[in-house]
Design an enzyme around this catalytic site. Structure first.
Site, PDB file in Angstrom:
ATOM      1  N   GLU A  60       0.833  -1.288   0.039  1.00 44.86           N
ATOM      2  CA  GLU A  60      -0.050   0.075  -0.039  1.00 44.86           C
ATOM      3  C   GLU A  60       0.866   1.318   0.088  1.00 44.86           C
ATOM      4  O   GLU A  60       0.497   2.282  -0.622  1.00 44.86           O
ATOM      5  CB  GLU A  60      -1.132   0.078   1.155  1.00 44.86           C
ATOM      6  CG  GLU A  60      -2.320  -0.967   1.056  1.00 44.86           C
ATOM      7  CD  GLU A  60      -1.939  -2.382   1.214  1.00 44.86           C
ATOM      8  OE1 GLU A  60      -0.736  -2.772   1.878  1.00 44.86           O
ATOM      9  OE2 GLU A  60      -2.756  -3.099   1.455  1.00 44.86           O
ATOM     10  N   HIS A 129      -9.900  -5.136  10.890  1.00 42.03           N
ATOM     11  CA  HIS A 129     -10.339  -4.975   9.623  1.00 42.03           C
ATOM     12  C   HIS A 129     -11.738  -4.285   9.942  1.00 42.03           C
ATOM     13  O   HIS A 129     -12.536  -4.282   8.881  1.00 42.03           O
ATOM     14  CB  HIS A 129     -10.874  -6.305   8.880  1.00 42.03           C
ATOM     15  CG  HIS A 129      -9.635  -7.081   8.453  1.00 42.03           C
ATOM     16  ND1 HIS A 129      -8.570  -7.537   9.137  1.00 42.03           N
ATOM     17  CD2 HIS A 129      -9.224  -7.428   6.861  1.00 42.03           C
ATOM     18  CE1 HIS A 129      -7.696  -7.957   8.494  1.00 42.03           C
ATOM     19  NE2 HIS A 129      -8.263  -8.123   7.286  1.00 42.03           N
TER      20      HIS A 129
END
Ligand code: TPP
Lengths: 324, 382
Positions: A60, A129
């Site tokens: 990322e 998450h």
């Protein structure tokens, strides 16, 4: 108007913008050949090919930084986080480069990038998450933060975000992806910084962003049916820019406010809005502003408990009854 | 322990040490330099040296705030590499960015004024020493987070390729930055997608007070890590302008013609502390080491010697260049001193494109809402 899913609406926005501007490309993990982890980009790679849909390795910081660099040369990257929960490994790129480069160059450059993906709890995937970083991101001047609560907004705001010349972070919601709303067939844009009254009312204002706006709407239904309370529901749509006028207008109309959000309460978006209201419309308040947020602990996994942790309509109703 | 047998890579890594200036001078890329261009290169190196000297003085006078990372000793790297760039080539670097800024053609005035925090600075006094920018010269900064600029440079290369342009991007970093994760992520993307980027490690032997041996596994050669990502690499003698040009030329050719990335490790040396605040830099390295570099390996001295030998410079003309550079630097300090500070209202400007371009976009007025100015009374801007 035809009903389409939130997912489909975003996909249409991406497709339309790719067709409009050759500089637009979507990049992220599994966005192209796999059709997207949440199938938002399904079929786009087949249609538009490698130039517009790029599968990135799991890195990322690397690919978000790459997108920012590419945007400096006039590309229009739409970067997907599989979950916004993974933004932290790229936070340096997002904040120091995405949001500050324009400022530090004295306005010589701009970063027209969109970073999008789901940012929500409620799916039993545990603390790592289930992040909702809209408050963290909005804390950084230079970034725009958008949280669409329905399919029509998701499409109109996404198209605006892609055309915008600043970095726009779009926070979607996996719980909404499969839900359907009416979406206009003709092309349209929804400006950022314009809140949306989902329901008019006179007794109390439920102000919210993201999926919490849908929760607030549901609560408003219950309040009307069971308690004869006429709640107004204001969906902020974007956190930054923020429609302060609309917030103050609804406060002045109903004189009571409950803020509803899936953010954790400490230093949340709701905390910010509360501060603005007491500063700007203190004299119009007939009761303290209350907030309904996700319960202040790391997101729990256990299914029945996560339901309790994030706001639902009943919690909103209970809060409203304290001041109505 | 038995002595390690030297691998092919180690030999390649050490190649930079025995470069021969006279051989390098014969290479086409150096041969093709006109006398005028050579004087320009020399002048640019001297200008950086003098600019840095003058900014140090200004810092000591309290005119420059924050950090000041000086480039003295490393001049051949910025000047040599940037001298090869064309209109479609780009540059991005870290916080030790003054040398690159001057080499791309930014003026001493705008750079000095930026450090003074003045409105006439290249970034209107909003970036400071570490954050110089000049997009009109394809110079994308000036970045303060170690290694953070490397993905950006990779993205610039990505955009060039995607736009079908023939250019490349030079992305500079220090020997300390090479251990940042973002650098390796960018390496992987560049190798994977054949991006026309040249990663330039300016190896000045230390990251702050940490020697390379204390920071990097397999410290013999940092560039060799390129192999793990399928990239070409080379080592460069950063004190020899001709070597910098020769190796960079090969890398640029690879980028332009094959769209392939390269990692170059330029061995160089900084004379000053990490920043001016690093007053104890003789604790982690010896006086003798610094002296050895200054007396025997100084890039400006070596270049001058070579150019005098070639008849391009004379002792006299070199002195004139030095004097002119000193005067230019002094004038830039005077310019900076006399320049106004930015007005308080500018604190809010340049944050959002859309706010700065009101009227050009139909949605601007709405976008302008929700901006907070913590002025008297703490009101928000409407
Ligand atoms: C992420 C990050 N960590 C630490 C720092 C503080 N810092 C600034 S420069 C520096 C040393 C870097 O050395 P190197 O990469 O070799 O570059 P040089 O200063 O030698 O040019 C450190 C630790 C920083 N700016 N950013």
């Amino acid at each position: 108007m035809p009903q389409i899913t939130y997912r489909q609406a975003i996909k249409e926005a991406l497709a339309e913008e790719i067709e409009r501007d050759p500089n637009v490309f979507v990049m992220g993990e599994e966005v192209a050949q796999y059709n997207g982890a949440y199938k938002v980009t399904e079929g786009l790679w087949e249609k538009y090919g490698d130039k517009h849909l790029v599968d990135a390795p799991i890195s990322e910081a690397g690919f978000i930084g790459l997108g920012i660099g590419a945007s400096m040369l006039g590309m229009r990257p739409v970067m997907e986080f599989m979950f916004w929960s993974f933004c932290y490994v790229a936070f340096d790129q997002l904040l120091n480069n995405g949001s500050f480069c324009r400022y530090m160059s004295g306005g010589l450059m701009n970063v027209p990038i969109v970073v999008r993906g789901p940012a929500n709890g409620g799916t039993n995937v545990g603390a790592t998450h289930s992040h909702t970083p809209e408050n963290l991101c909005a804390n950084h001047p230079g970034i725009k933060v958008v949280c669409p609560s329905n399919a029509a907004d998701a499409k109109g705001l996404m198209k605006t975000a892609i055309r915008d010349n600043d970095p726009v972070f779009v926070m979607e919601n996996t719980v909404l992806y499969g839900q359907k709303w009416e979406v206009p067939e003709e092309e349209y844009l929804i400006p950022m910084g314009k809140a949306n009254i989902l329901k008019e009312g006179k007794d109390i204002s439920l102000i919210a962003h993201g999926r919490a706006a849908i929760t607030a709407l549901e609560a408003a239904g219950k309040l009307a049916e069971e308690y004869d309370i006429d709640a107004e529901v204001l969906d902020l749509r974007s956190i930054r820019p923020l429609d302060v006028e609309a917030i103050l207008a609804t406060v002045k109309k109903t004189n009571r406010v409950v803020y509803v959000e899936e953010n954790k309460p400490f230093a949340s978006v709701g905390a910010q809005i509360t501060s603005i209201i007491q500063e700007e419309a203190f004299d119009y308040l007939d009761a303290p502003i209350l907030r309904v947020s996700t319960i202040d602990a790391p997101q729990i996994y256990s299914m029945p408990l996560e339901k309790i942790q994030i706001p639902d309509a009943d919690r909103v109703v209970k809060k409203v009854l304290k001041i109505c | 322990m038995t002595a390690k047998k030297k691998t092919k890579s180690v030999k390649k890594a050490e190649r930079w040490q025995d470069v021969d200036v006279h051989e390098l001078a014969k290479l086409e890329i150096n041969q093709r330099l006109t006398d005028e261009e050579k004087v320009r290169l020399y002048t640019d190196m001297v200008r950086i040296r003098r600019f840095e000297g003058r900014s140090l003085r200004s810092y000591q006078e309290g005119k420059i705030g924050g950090f000041l990372h000086l480039y003295e000793g490393q001049e051949a790297c910025a000047v040599g590499t940037i001298s090869l760039l064309g209109a479609d080539d780009h540059v991005i670097t870290a916080y030790r960015d003054h040398g690159h800024a001057l080499a791309v053609g930014m003026s001493m005035n705008e750079c000095m004024a930026e450090m003074y925090g003045k409105h006439t600075g290249c970034s209107k006094g909003k970036g400071g020493s570490m954050h110089f920018f000049a997009p009109d010269k394809n110079y994308w900064g000036g970045h303060g987070i170690v290694g953070g600029q490397i993905p950006l440079g990779t993205g610039i290369a990505f955009a060039l390729k995607r736009q079908g342009k023939k250019g490349c991007c030079l992305a500079y970093m220090g020997d300390g930055a090479i251990n940042q994760g973002a650098v390796h992520e960018a390496y992987n993307l560049a190798g994977l997608w054949d991006l026309p980027v040249i990663f330039i490690i300016e190896n000045n032997a230390y990251s702050m007070g940490t020697s390379q041996a204390r920071s990097s596994a397999y410290p013999e050669c940092l560039a060799q890590r390129a192999e793990a990502y399928g990239m070409d690499w080379d080592t460069v003698n950063g004190n020899i302008l001709y070597d910098v040009r020769a190796k960079t030329y090969e890398a640029i050719k690879r980028a332009h013609e094959e769209s392939r990335p390269t990692v170059l490790e330029v061995f160089t040396y900084r004379y000053r502390g990490h920043s001016v605040a690093d007053a104890n830099h003789e604790k982690y390295r010896s006086k003798d080491e610094i002296l050895d570099y200054k007396e025997n390996k100084d890039p400006i001295t070596l270049t001058r010697k070579q150019f005098i030998e070639e008849g391009v410079l004379t002792e006299e003309s070199a002195k004139d260049i030095d004097k002119a550079a000193m005067e230019e630097a002094t004038a830039s300090a005077e310019f900076a001193d006399k320049s106004p500070f930015p007005p308080a209202t500018s604190i809010l400007e340049d944050t959002y494109w859309s706010m700065d371009n009101k009227g050009q976009d139909p949605q601007i007025d709405e976008l302008n809402q929700g901006r907070f100015i913590f002025e008297d009374g703490g009101v928000y801007d409407k």
